[in-house]
Design a protein around this motif. Structure first.
Motif, PDB file in Angstrom:
ATOM      1  N   GLN A  10       0.834  -1.187   0.000  1.00  0.00           N
ATOM      2  CA  GLN A  10       0.000   0.000   0.000  1.00  0.00           C
ATOM      3  C   GLN A  10       0.881   1.254   0.000  1.00  0.00           C
ATOM      4  N   PRO A  11       0.687   2.178  -0.949  1.00  0.00           N
ATOM      5  CA  PRO A  11       1.485   3.415  -0.956  1.00  0.00           C
ATOM      6  C   PRO A  11       1.425   4.164   0.368  1.00  0.00           C
ATOM      7  N   MET A  12       0.263   4.123   1.022  1.00  0.00           N
ATOM      8  CA  MET A  12       0.128   4.803   2.313  1.00  0.00           C
ATOM      9  C   MET A  12       1.098   4.218   3.341  1.00  0.00           C
ATOM     10  N   GLU A  13       1.345   2.914   3.256  1.00  0.00           N
ATOM     11  CA  GLU A  13       2.284   2.259   4.167  1.00  0.00           C
ATOM     12  C   GLU A  13       3.689   2.818   3.979  1.00  0.00           C
ATOM     13  N   LEU A  14       4.077   3.010   2.716  1.00  0.00           N
ATOM     14  CA  LEU A  14       5.397   3.559   2.437  1.00  0.00           C
ATOM     15  C   LEU A  14       5.494   5.007   2.902  1.00  0.00           C
ATOM     16  N   LEU A  15       4.415   5.749   2.745  1.00  0.00           N
ATOM     17  CA  LEU A  15       4.420   7.126   3.235  1.00  0.00           C
ATOM     18  C   LEU A  15       4.637   7.178   4.740  1.00  0.00           C
ATOM     19  N   VAL A  66      -6.845  -0.422 -10.117  1.00  0.00           N
ATOM     20  CA  VAL A  66      -7.894  -1.106  -9.361  1.00  0.00           C
ATOM     21  C   VAL A  66      -7.215  -2.044  -8.377  1.00  0.00           C
ATOM     22  N   ASN A  67      -7.456  -1.821  -7.110  1.00  0.00           N
ATOM     23  CA  ASN A  67      -6.811  -2.595  -6.068  1.00  0.00           C
ATOM     24  C   ASN A  67      -7.096  -4.091  -6.222  1.00  0.00           C
ATOM     25  N   ASP A  82      -9.535   3.050  -8.596  1.00  0.00           N
ATOM     26  CA  ASP A  82     -10.170   3.322  -7.310  1.00  0.00           C
ATOM     27  C   ASP A  82      -9.193   3.881  -6.271  1.00  0.00           C
ATOM     28  N   PHE A  83      -8.032   4.366  -6.722  1.00  0.00           N
ATOM     29  CA  PHE A  83      -7.070   4.893  -5.772  1.00  0.00           C
ATOM     30  C   PHE A  83      -7.557   6.211  -5.184  1.00  0.00           C
TER      31      PHE A  83
END
Length: 266
Positions: free
Chosen positions: A180-185, A201-202, A216-217
């Motif tokens: 998840q990009p949010m995890e890397l952030l 699409v996840n 859907d990001f």
């Protein structure tokens, strides 16, 4: 934060023509993906530089064509190849200085490379230092098929090179790594200096690189978290040519993102 386009999105159009096409779309901010050594000098580079000046463009970053070579040249135990790629990348840095570009994108060694972590740190550190001498920030991108595709490895680099490390966050590559990009952030966000954007699409590997608005990001949440982390860099739309049908869709994606960015930061 400024939003632009990577000329990689127009590949295999010649780099100088891709840059001109981007300029004619009205997009001022750009990442230039150079696709051969011949483009770093002579008539082709003069054309690139003239386009940047004539259209008052901002070159956010540069991506070298030699990324797939880094395993064998930058991170192997064969010293002559190391000398060759360092010379090539120093040529990139000198060219970037002429374009006022600041971020140089590195993929690093592939996941299966027989490169000890200590060597990886040593070689990346050497490249970072070489770039710093010319005002260039060398930034490690997360790439799904490379060592950098694993969050644990990025965190390792974060720790070992805490004073000099910089990262490029590629949302598409994060999807392909199952991250998840949010995890890397959350884990390396304060060292991220550049971002590659695409929709997707996840959970659908056949639709992991789409035009903005076709997936859907949650870009609004992503931009809000970037803002919270104090992000000072810029971002570019990076797609493949099969991901869209008309060049205007690239500039449309930029406009969509600019609106989302404005809303997220208000």
């Amino acid at each position: 934060m400024k939003i632009g386009i990577s000329t990689a999105s127009l590949y295999p159009m010649h780099t100088e023509k891709a840059l001109l096409q981007t300029a004619r779309l009205g997009v001022k901010n750009v990442e230039i993906f150079f696709n051969s050594a011949s483009e770093l000098e002579g008539e082709i580079f003069s054309y690139v530089r003239s386009t940047v000046n004539d259209y008052n463009m901002n070159v956010i970053s540069v991506h070298p064509f030699s990324s797939p070579m880094e395993t064998l040249f930058l991170f192997s135990s064969y010293d002559r190849r190391l000398v060759e790629i360092m010379d090539l990348y120093k040529r990139h840095f000198e060219m970037m200085s002429k374009l006022n570009a600041k971020v140089f994108v590195v993929h690093g060694a592939i996941a299966s490379a027989k490169c000890p972590d200590e060597r990886y740190v040593e070689r990346l550190s050497g490249l970072i230092e070489a770039g710093h001498g010319l005002g260039i920030t060398v930034a490690q991108e997360n790439v799904s098929y490379c060592k950098s595709g694993k969050p644990e490895f990025l965190q390792f680099l974060y720790k070992e090179l805490s004073s000099s490390i910089a990262f490029v966050l590629d949302i598409k590559q994060a999807r392909r790594s199952g991250v998840q990009p949010m995890e890397l952030l959350e884990t390396i966000g304060d060292k991220i200096v550049h971002v590659h954007l695409s929709d997707g699409v996840n959970g659908d590997k056949t639709r992991d690189c789409l035009l903005i608005g076709e997936g859907d990001f949650d870009f609004a949440a992503f931009f809000a978290l970037l803002n919270k982390k104090g992000y000072k860099g810029d971002a570019v739309v990076e797609l493949y040519r099969e991901n869209y049908s008309d060049y205007s869709q690239l500039s449309d994606s930029v406009e969509r993102l600019e609106k989302l960015l404005k809303g997220a930061c208000n």
